[in-house]
Design a protein around this motif. Sequence first.
Motif: not given
Length: 127
Positions: A44-58
């Motif tokens: 299955e496709r699995e999550f690796v990483a994400a980041i938001t635009w404003n505060y750069g939460s990862s």
Amino acid sequence: QVQLVESGGGLVQTGGSMRLSCAPSRRTFSPYVMAWFRQAPGKEREFVAAITWNYGSSYYADSVKGRFTMSRDNAKNTAYLRLNSLEPEDTAVYYCAGGPQSLDSASYYYTYHYDYWGQGTQVTVSS
């Protein structure tokens, strides 16, 4: 239709490093959250990483914490994924995704949250 364009995949030896890049096909398009997912053959496709635009939460999957780093250059409207200490188990097609803000950041870990996807870039780690 806006697409996300990935680059930077290839072949690397175990323990090596690589950087992936992702940018929208339309420069004015800037998703609130950008993420990387991966899919190995037969899995299955699995999550690796994400980041938001404003505060750069990862956010990171447990399997990549401490090895992978996601960053975002808002001026260039580009997201990056730095992959260090690569292992054969990291071999997969890596997909970039873009999506909206959510009141529940837990949704960032799931494919359903994302409206925009790239075509994927192959990362192969040889043993």
